[in-house]
Scaffold this motif. Sequence first.
Motif, PDB file in Angstrom:
ATOM      1  N   SER A 102       0.800  -1.150   0.011  1.00 34.79           N
ATOM      2  CA  SER A 102      -0.048   0.126  -0.019  1.00 34.79           C
ATOM      3  C   SER A 102       1.096   1.296   0.086  1.00 34.79           C
ATOM      4  CB  SER A 102      -1.027   0.073   1.315  1.00 34.79           C
ATOM      5  OG  SER A 102      -1.810  -1.269   1.046  1.00 34.79           O
ATOM      6  N   ASP A 103       1.762   1.329   0.695  1.00 39.16           N
ATOM      7  CA  ASP A 103       2.649   2.328   0.875  1.00 39.16           C
ATOM      8  C   ASP A 103       3.492   2.574  -0.458  1.00 39.16           C
ATOM      9  OD1 ASP A 103       2.068   2.696   3.368  1.00 39.16           O
ATOM     10  OD2 ASP A 103       4.005   1.985   4.234  1.00 39.16           O
ATOM     11  N   THR A 104       3.927   1.523  -1.074  1.00 39.57           N
ATOM     12  CA  THR A 104       4.587   1.820  -2.448  1.00 39.57           C
ATOM     13  C   THR A 104       3.615   2.270  -3.532  1.00 39.57           C
ATOM     14  OG1 THR A 104       5.819  -0.262  -1.926  1.00 39.57           O
ATOM     15  CG2 THR A 104       5.921   0.351  -4.232  1.00 39.57           C
ATOM     16  N   LEU A 105       2.205   1.763  -3.351  1.00 43.03           N
ATOM     17  CA  LEU A 105       1.383   2.009  -4.627  1.00 43.03           C
ATOM     18  C   LEU A 105       0.847   3.588  -4.190  1.00 43.03           C
ATOM     19  CD1 LEU A 105      -0.523   0.881  -6.674  1.00 43.03           C
ATOM     20  CD2 LEU A 105      -2.351   0.646  -4.769  1.00 43.03           C
ATOM     21  N   PHE A 106       0.908   4.239  -3.001  1.00 51.32           N
ATOM     22  CA  PHE A 106       0.463   5.542  -2.671  1.00 51.32           C
ATOM     23  C   PHE A 106       1.758   6.565  -3.023  1.00 51.32           C
ATOM     24  CE2 PHE A 106      -3.051   4.007  -0.230  1.00 51.32           C
ATOM     25  CZ  PHE A 106      -3.969   4.501  -0.434  1.00 51.32           C
ATOM     26  N   LEU A 107       2.995   5.920  -2.898  1.00 45.45           N
ATOM     27  CA  LEU A 107       3.933   6.539  -3.396  1.00 45.45           C
ATOM     28  C   LEU A 107       4.188   6.731  -4.729  1.00 45.45           C
ATOM     29  CD1 LEU A 107       7.052   5.430  -0.922  1.00 45.45           C
ATOM     30  CD2 LEU A 107       5.803   7.717  -1.025  1.00 45.45           C
ATOM     31  N   ILE A 108       3.893   5.785  -5.556  1.00 49.01           N
ATOM     32  CA  ILE A 108       3.636   5.757  -6.925  1.00 49.01           C
ATOM     33  C   ILE A 108       2.431   6.635  -7.417  1.00 49.01           C
ATOM     34  CG2 ILE A 108       3.096   4.243  -9.039  1.00 49.01           C
ATOM     35  CD1 ILE A 108       4.260   1.887  -7.604  1.00 49.01           C
ATOM     36  N   ASP A 109       1.473   6.720  -6.474  1.00 48.36           N
ATOM     37  CA  ASP A 109       0.245   7.539  -6.897  1.00 48.36           C
ATOM     38  C   ASP A 109       0.724   9.048  -6.911  1.00 48.36           C
ATOM     39  OD1 ASP A 109      -2.659   8.422  -6.997  1.00 48.36           O
ATOM     40  OD2 ASP A 109      -1.984   9.078  -5.278  1.00 48.36           O
ATOM     41  N   VAL A 110       1.420   9.350  -6.092  1.00 46.40           N
ATOM     42  CA  VAL A 110       1.875  10.794  -5.958  1.00 46.40           C
ATOM     43  C   VAL A 110       2.556  11.065  -7.220  1.00 46.40           C
ATOM     44  CG1 VAL A 110       3.338  12.433  -4.626  1.00 46.40           C
ATOM     45  CG2 VAL A 110       1.950  11.005  -3.353  1.00 46.40           C
ATOM     46  N   ALA A 111       3.739  10.179  -7.640  1.00 44.39           N
ATOM     47  CA  ALA A 111       4.431  10.565  -8.764  1.00 44.39           C
ATOM     48  C   ALA A 111       3.503  10.315 -10.200  1.00 44.39           C
ATOM     49  CB  ALA A 111       5.431   9.352  -8.930  1.00 44.39           C
ATOM     50  N   LEU A 112       2.386   9.676 -10.182  1.00 43.93           N
ATOM     51  CA  LEU A 112       1.717   9.634 -11.272  1.00 43.93           C
ATOM     52  C   LEU A 112       0.679  10.896 -11.296  1.00 43.93           C
ATOM     53  CD1 LEU A 112       0.403   5.841 -11.409  1.00 43.93           C
ATOM     54  CD2 LEU A 112       1.898   7.123 -12.902  1.00 43.93           C
ATOM     55  N   ASN A 113       0.485  11.622 -10.176  1.00 46.12           N
ATOM     56  CA  ASN A 113      -0.322  12.588 -10.334  1.00 46.12           C
ATOM     57  C   ASN A 113       0.187  13.819 -10.988  1.00 46.12           C
ATOM     58  OD1 ASN A 113      -2.909  11.924  -9.152  1.00 46.12           O
ATOM     59  ND2 ASN A 113      -2.001  11.772  -7.333  1.00 46.12           N
ATOM     60  N   PHE A 114       1.557  13.611 -11.039  1.00 43.13           N
ATOM     61  CA  PHE A 114       2.394  14.767 -12.013  1.00 43.13           C
ATOM     62  C   PHE A 114       2.078  14.389 -13.338  1.00 43.13           C
ATOM     63  CE2 PHE A 114       4.537  15.264  -8.020  1.00 43.13           C
ATOM     64  CZ  PHE A 114       4.553  16.520  -7.585  1.00 43.13           C
ATOM     65  N   ARG A 115       1.530  13.413 -13.760  1.00 47.56           N
ATOM     66  CA  ARG A 115       1.241  12.939 -15.303  1.00 47.56           C
ATOM     67  C   ARG A 115      -0.113  12.399 -15.384  1.00 47.56           C
ATOM     68  NH1 ARG A 115       5.998  13.498 -18.689  1.00 47.56           N
ATOM     69  NH2 ARG A 115       7.796  13.699 -17.212  1.00 47.56           N
TER      70      ARG A 115
END
Length: 534
Positions: A102-115
């Motif tokens: 979950s932590d990994t997914l939410f960190l990826i989510d933060v990065a994806l929001n820039f795209r």
Amino acid sequence: MEKVKVPTAGCSKASCGWRALLLPQLNRQSLYVYGSEIAVEQECIRQLQSGVFVIHPFSLMRSYYIMCMMAITFLNLIGIPMEIAFLEGNNGLVWESFNVFSDTLFLIDVALNFRMGIITEDAEEAILDIKRIRVSYLRTWFIPDVIAAFPIGYILLFADLHYHNDDSPSKTNKMMRILMFVRILSLIRLARVSRLVRFFNEVEKRNKDLLTWSHGVSTCQVSNANLEVVRLFFRILSLFMMIFLLCHWNGCIQYFVPMLEEFPSDCWVRKENLMNATVIVKYSWGVFRALSQMIALSYGSMDAPTNYVEMWIVMVSMVSGCLMYTVLVANATAMIVNVDPAAKEYKSKMSRLEHYMAFMKLPPELQLRINNYYQARYGGKWFDEQEVMDTVSSALKEQIVTVMCSRLLRNVPMFQNRDENFINVLLLKLEYEVFQEGDVIVRQNVPGDRMFFMDHGQVLVEDDSHQRELCDGDFFGETCVLTKGKHLATVKALTDCQCFSLSWKDFQDALQGFPDVKKDLEKMVQVNTDGGLV
């Protein structure tokens, strides 16, 4: 969901395959924003030509991503309070793995929001520029998302591994205090509830937009009623999920706070003898206490709070229960108000009508006939037909009356084989009327100025020598619209009748633009026809 034909020039088959997931799809939502299939294809070309990795708001990947993140977020919001309050460090490999995932997914989510492309309410196209997306995200949800994505799962995993590998008693006690602090710090992950609220708002907004758009599109495959049901379902689902989370969190807090105090002798956990109980028993008692306090039923046990900490927990539970009531009543009221407004307007009109009839002291029989008329005329749904026709374009108005009345005019001999433009002019002048069973629509030897076209119902035509019945598709009163003379028979409604009428004045206005038709009809008046003129 139908996919758009994406231009493939300049990319290989493999690259076009995965890039197609980032492009807008041809569906009701994209058509609502862009207006046509061609515009959607042009949006695909615009994104391909930008040459950057951006997820379009209407892409297939975005849809699947929202559904996946909603599920993961909801599981986190259920599991995190359970872990903090009841597991006491015995998480197990499965739960620790889920935390790390979950932590990994939410960190990826933060990065994806820039795209992640942005669509605003007043924009005619999606924002796909990286700089604009970055600025918008940094100004809005970046900080809450970073806080919610703080990798507590990694910290707990590393601390747990170090704790089990260290045999020193002093270091073990120090590590246990650190773990307790980290568990309390992990409460910040509950900020992920903001993600769940945003996902639900986005889904509800999409359904609302589709419902608004479908009212103006005649070729929709899904009815407006179905879309309204879907929108209402998502709103009710989101409401009950939030209420469930509130009760769940409150139940976990009931046990978590005494645990932080190391279970004092007067706390409710010791009184209920739950120290060595299973997790499910502890959780059940915690939720029971929370619900009892939130609905002001009791304290969740026989005794009142025994210390100021429990007292504050009870007060917070009561206040949260009041807020829950307020939100529930407000949302229920809003949903009731928004469901079937036409029926509510009809009931309001009928209520005022009943007050008027009572004030005028009309006989009960007449009041009943008036009520029956409104039911037959509007069918329990109030609408202003003239207002509707005035707000649509002339082309749509012509199509509406053509669908409703064209077949009725084609059944009249004097309108057969006439100029199509003349028929269209007549259609726009027709007036809708409803007659109840027993109504005398026209009387013999009484001057008339209207012709009637039967849409639904049955009437009896009587004159001095004979009588006959007319039904759907028939007509009467043609002599009056031609000569403005007297009716040759009495027409009485045998059932509730829905008709369209054409007045002599409107008919003459229509003939002014068609002199050839006018001459033919004037010759027809001179001829003695046996077509049952009324």
